[in-house]
Design a protein around this motif. Structure first.
Motif, PDB file in Angstrom:
ATOM      1  N   LYS A 167     -61.825 -71.576 -12.616  1.00 20.42           N
ATOM      2  CA  LYS A 167     -63.218 -72.003 -12.548  1.00 20.42           C
ATOM      3  C   LYS A 167     -63.529 -72.483 -11.130  1.00 20.42           C
ATOM      4  CE  LYS A 167     -63.198 -73.596 -17.359  1.00 20.42           C
ATOM      5  NZ  LYS A 167     -63.316 -74.781 -18.255  1.00 20.42           N
ATOM      6  N   PRO A 168     -64.783 -72.408 -10.696  1.00 21.46           N
ATOM      7  CA  PRO A 168     -65.131 -72.978  -9.388  1.00 21.46           C
ATOM      8  C   PRO A 168     -64.685 -74.439  -9.297  1.00 21.46           C
ATOM      9  CG  PRO A 168     -66.951 -71.682 -10.238  1.00 21.46           C
ATOM     10  CD  PRO A 168     -65.929 -71.758 -11.349  1.00 21.46           C
ATOM     11  N   GLY A 169     -63.989 -74.755  -8.222  1.00 25.20           N
ATOM     12  CA  GLY A 169     -63.431 -76.091  -8.065  1.00 25.20           C
ATOM     13  C   GLY A 169     -62.068 -76.266  -8.689  1.00 25.20           C
ATOM     14  N   GLY A 170     -61.605 -75.229  -9.423  1.00 22.45           N
ATOM     15  CA  GLY A 170     -60.295 -75.308 -10.055  1.00 22.45           C
ATOM     16  C   GLY A 170     -59.169 -75.271  -9.037  1.00 22.45           C
ATOM     17  N   GLU A 240     -49.425 -70.656   3.812  1.00 18.60           N
ATOM     18  CA  GLU A 240     -50.766 -71.242   3.873  1.00 18.60           C
ATOM     19  C   GLU A 240     -51.794 -70.216   4.325  1.00 18.60           C
ATOM     20  OE1 GLU A 240     -49.836 -75.963   4.841  1.00 18.60           O
ATOM     21  OE2 GLU A 240     -49.846 -74.496   6.479  1.00 18.60           O
ATOM     22  N   ARG A 241     -51.458 -69.409   5.320  1.00 19.43           N
ATOM     23  CA  ARG A 241     -52.395 -68.399   5.809  1.00 19.43           C
ATOM     24  C   ARG A 241     -52.687 -67.344   4.737  1.00 19.43           C
ATOM     25  NH1 ARG A 241     -49.599 -69.180  10.767  1.00 19.43           N
ATOM     26  NH2 ARG A 241     -48.151 -67.467  10.336  1.00 19.43           N
ATOM     27  N   VAL A 242     -51.653 -66.908   4.019  1.00 19.35           N
ATOM     28  CA  VAL A 242     -51.843 -65.929   2.948  1.00 19.35           C
ATOM     29  C   VAL A 242     -52.807 -66.464   1.897  1.00 19.35           C
ATOM     30  CG1 VAL A 242     -50.687 -64.804   0.992  1.00 19.35           C
ATOM     31  CG2 VAL A 242     -49.654 -64.738   3.264  1.00 19.35           C
ATOM     32  N   VAL A 243     -52.639 -67.719   1.528  1.00 13.71           N
ATOM     33  CA  VAL A 243     -53.466 -68.323   0.483  1.00 13.71           C
ATOM     34  C   VAL A 243     -54.912 -68.474   0.967  1.00 13.71           C
ATOM     35  CG1 VAL A 243     -53.771 -70.375  -0.930  1.00 13.71           C
ATOM     36  CG2 VAL A 243     -51.479 -69.476  -0.544  1.00 13.71           C
ATOM     37  N   ARG A 244     -55.090 -68.899   2.205  1.00 15.86           N
ATOM     38  CA  ARG A 244     -56.459 -69.022   2.753  1.00 15.86           C
ATOM     39  C   ARG A 244     -57.130 -67.653   2.822  1.00 15.86           C
ATOM     40  NH1 ARG A 244     -53.953 -72.548   6.697  1.00 15.86           N
ATOM     41  NH2 ARG A 244     -54.314 -74.731   6.116  1.00 15.86           N
ATOM     42  N   ASP A 245     -56.376 -66.643   3.248  1.00 15.17           N
ATOM     43  CA  ASP A 245     -56.946 -65.296   3.349  1.00 15.17           C
ATOM     44  C   ASP A 245     -57.368 -64.755   1.987  1.00 15.17           C
ATOM     45  OD1 ASP A 245     -56.560 -65.336   6.072  1.00 15.17           O
ATOM     46  OD2 ASP A 245     -54.754 -64.069   6.042  1.00 15.17           O
ATOM     47  N   ALA A 246     -56.725 -65.214   0.921  1.00 14.51           N
ATOM     48  CA  ALA A 246     -57.108 -64.797  -0.433  1.00 14.51           C
ATOM     49  C   ALA A 246     -58.408 -65.450  -0.886  1.00 14.51           C
ATOM     50  CB  ALA A 246     -55.994 -65.130  -1.418  1.00 14.51           C
ATOM     51  N   ALA A 248     -58.867 -69.152  -0.858  1.00 13.60           N
ATOM     52  CA  ALA A 248     -58.708 -70.541  -1.304  1.00 13.60           C
ATOM     53  C   ALA A 248     -59.148 -71.519  -0.223  1.00 13.60           C
ATOM     54  CB  ALA A 248     -57.264 -70.809  -1.675  1.00 13.60           C
ATOM     55  N   THR A 249     -59.527 -72.707  -0.644  1.00 13.51           N
ATOM     56  CA  THR A 249     -59.851 -73.805   0.263  1.00 13.51           C
ATOM     57  C   THR A 249     -58.915 -74.981  -0.024  1.00 13.51           C
ATOM     58  OG1 THR A 249     -61.527 -74.638  -1.283  1.00 13.51           O
ATOM     59  CG2 THR A 249     -62.269 -73.108   0.419  1.00 13.51           C
ATOM     60  N   ASP A 250     -58.959 -75.978   0.850  1.00  8.73           N
ATOM     61  CA  ASP A 250     -58.135 -77.189   0.688  1.00  8.73           C
ATOM     62  C   ASP A 250     -56.657 -76.831   0.511  1.00  8.73           C
ATOM     63  OD1 ASP A 250     -60.533 -78.751   0.661  1.00  8.73           O
ATOM     64  OD2 ASP A 250     -60.765 -78.277  -1.467  1.00  8.73           O
ATOM     65  N   VAL A 251     -56.188 -75.867   1.287  1.00  9.03           N
ATOM     66  CA  VAL A 251     -54.821 -75.361   1.145  1.00  9.03           C
ATOM     67  C   VAL A 251     -53.837 -76.291   1.846  1.00  9.03           C
ATOM     68  CG1 VAL A 251     -53.269 -73.442   1.681  1.00  9.03           C
ATOM     69  CG2 VAL A 251     -55.636 -72.989   0.972  1.00  9.03           C
ATOM     70  N   VAL A 316     -47.130 -75.169  -2.723  1.00  8.51           N
ATOM     71  CA  VAL A 316     -48.437 -74.913  -2.136  1.00  8.51           C
ATOM     72  C   VAL A 316     -49.528 -75.162  -3.165  1.00  8.51           C
ATOM     73  CG1 VAL A 316     -48.443 -72.438  -2.707  1.00  8.51           C
ATOM     74  CG2 VAL A 316     -49.779 -73.275  -0.737  1.00  8.51           C
ATOM     75  N   THR A 317     -50.642 -75.712  -2.693  1.00  8.08           N
ATOM     76  CA  THR A 317     -51.798 -75.953  -3.553  1.00  8.08           C
ATOM     77  C   THR A 317     -53.078 -75.567  -2.825  1.00  8.08           C
ATOM     78  OG1 THR A 317     -52.846 -77.579  -5.024  1.00  8.08           O
ATOM     79  CG2 THR A 317     -52.226 -78.346  -2.831  1.00  8.08           C
ATOM     80  N   GLY A 318     -54.129 -75.405  -3.575  1.00  7.32           N
ATOM     81  CA  GLY A 318     -55.438 -75.101  -3.022  1.00  7.32           C
ATOM     82  C   GLY A 318     -56.456 -75.078  -4.147  1.00  7.32           C
ATOM     83  N   THR A 319     -57.720 -74.866  -3.797  1.00  6.53           N
ATOM     84  CA  THR A 319     -58.766 -74.838  -4.799  1.00  6.53           C
ATOM     85  C   THR A 319     -59.649 -73.608  -4.620  1.00  6.53           C
ATOM     86  OG1 THR A 319     -60.229 -76.186  -3.416  1.00  6.53           O
ATOM     87  CG2 THR A 319     -58.843 -77.354  -5.004  1.00  6.53           C
ATOM     88  N   LYS A 320     -60.369 -73.276  -5.695  1.00  7.60           N
ATOM     89  CA  LYS A 320     -61.342 -72.193  -5.653  1.00  7.60           C
ATOM     90  C   LYS A 320     -62.681 -72.765  -5.208  1.00  7.60           C
ATOM     91  CE  LYS A 320     -63.541 -68.674  -8.572  1.00  7.60           C
ATOM     92  NZ  LYS A 320     -63.450 -67.958  -9.865  1.00  7.60           N
ATOM     93  N   PRO A 321     -63.327 -72.156  -4.217  1.00  9.48           N
ATOM     94  CA  PRO A 321     -64.629 -72.681  -3.745  1.00  9.48           C
ATOM     95  C   PRO A 321     -65.646 -72.735  -4.871  1.00  9.48           C
ATOM     96  CG  PRO A 321     -63.761 -70.999  -2.243  1.00  9.48           C
ATOM     97  CD  PRO A 321     -62.873 -70.973  -3.459  1.00  9.48           C
TER      98      PRO A 321
END
Length: 321
Positions: A167-170, A240-246, A248-251, A316-321
């Motif tokens: 979900k957004p923010g997940g 971290e770069r791979v996850v951001r490129d996918a 994700a935010t707040d990685v 690693v963690t991050g969120t969906k915008p």
């Protein structure tokens, strides 16, 4: 491939020689065969439990990278769940209310659902490819995984799928992934320990410590398959770069286990090379308490002075915008 009434494939714990040969050039098939074969004994092999010890470990890994401000999450999915270790212990620790387990291995999904039922937890499950997750967009508040990313052929595609079903923010949290440097020294230590243990126990006075040759051969075949299913190691910054490129935010990626890994990998290998009845409660308590002390050293001392890429595990963690 046979399937059960739900439409999911059924476990295949006894692969044919032809299937094993085909798996050498097909990492997804190798993962299915290896993990179906391991499913019923996996928890024992890795000393996995669903009590305070592993609840504390799972919650500790989650907190180390993601904190706890958003707990509890209403609906979560574990990607590549194996026997459910991470999700089920996070549920017992109060991080998650309702869960779904997914894995490419039908055997692992079956065992994870069995474990959930025995624990009285609200969990469903599907056999699932991480690159094509069989859930709708915006379904989950949280996606977790433990020691799964290094088995997935296309990691960027998997992260795009994780973000799609969130979900957004997940949030997503993945733990237990090998770093590039950590995997190198862990494998060398494991190989040396295996060679020493299996050769020293050939001596007549230590014969009682030698596993039957058939079991040693089976372990060797498992190790050969393991070399096929372990596809990646990770540099924390690159991950971290791979996850951001996918998308994700707040990685954020953190690492852990240096002294604990240098101790733990020889211990695990030794335990795999000797008869299980030799591993008394006293031995297991010694190994666990030593690992705890060395983990404390890693967290409180070594993490402040050693580069993060030399530790064994990356989270690693991050969120969906």
């Amino acid at each position: 491939m046979a399937s059960d009434p739900s439409g999911d494939p059924v476990p295949n714990p006894h692969a044919t020689e032809a299937e094993v040969e085909a798996a050498r050039s097909d990492p997804k098939l190798a993962n299915v065969l290896y993990h179906d074969w391991e499913a019923d004994t996996y928890d024992e092999k890795w000393s996995i439990s669903y009590d305070e010890r592993c609840i504390d470990y799972a919650v500790g890994r989650f907190r180390a990278v993601a904190g706890d401000a958003e707990w509890p999450y209403q609906k979560a999915m574990e990607l590549g769940s194996g026997t459910g270790f991470f999700l089920l212990n996070l549920m017992q620790g109060g991080v998650i209310k309702q869960g779904s387990v997914t894995d490419l291995s039908p055997g692992m999904v079956q065992v994870a659902l069995r474990n959930a039922a025995q624990l009285g937890l609200d969990v469903d499950g599907r056999v699932a490819d991480a690159e094509r997750i069989p859930y709708d967009d915006d379904t989950f508040d949280l996606v977790v995984g433990h020691a799964v990313l290094h088995h997935i052929p296309d990691v960027p595609a998997a992260f795009r799928e994780v973000l799609r079903v969130l979900k957004p923010g997940g949030r997503f949290v993945f733990a237990g992934e090998p770093t590039r440097i950590g995997d190198r020294y862990a494998r060398k230590l494991g190989q040396l320990t295996w060679w020493l243990t299996t050769n020293v126990t050939k001596l007549p006075p230590l014969a009682a410590w030698r596993r039957p040759q058939s079991e040693l051969d089976e372990s060797s075949r498992a190790a050969a398959l393991e070399a096929i299913v372990d596809l990646h190691t990770f540099d924390p910054a690159e991950l971290e770069r791979v996850v951001r490129d996918a998308g994700a935010t707040d990685v954020r990626a953190v690492t852990e286990e240096l002294a604990a890994a240098l101790f733990g990998w020889p211990v695990r290998t030794f335990e795999a090379a000797v008869p299980q009845e030799k591993l008394t409660l006293g031995w297991r308590l010694f190994a666990y308490k030593a690992w705890l002390r060395l983990s404390w050293l890693d967290e409180k001392v070594l993490s402040r002075i050693a580069p993060r890429q030399v530790f064994y595990n990356v989270l690693v963690t991050g969120t969906k915008p």
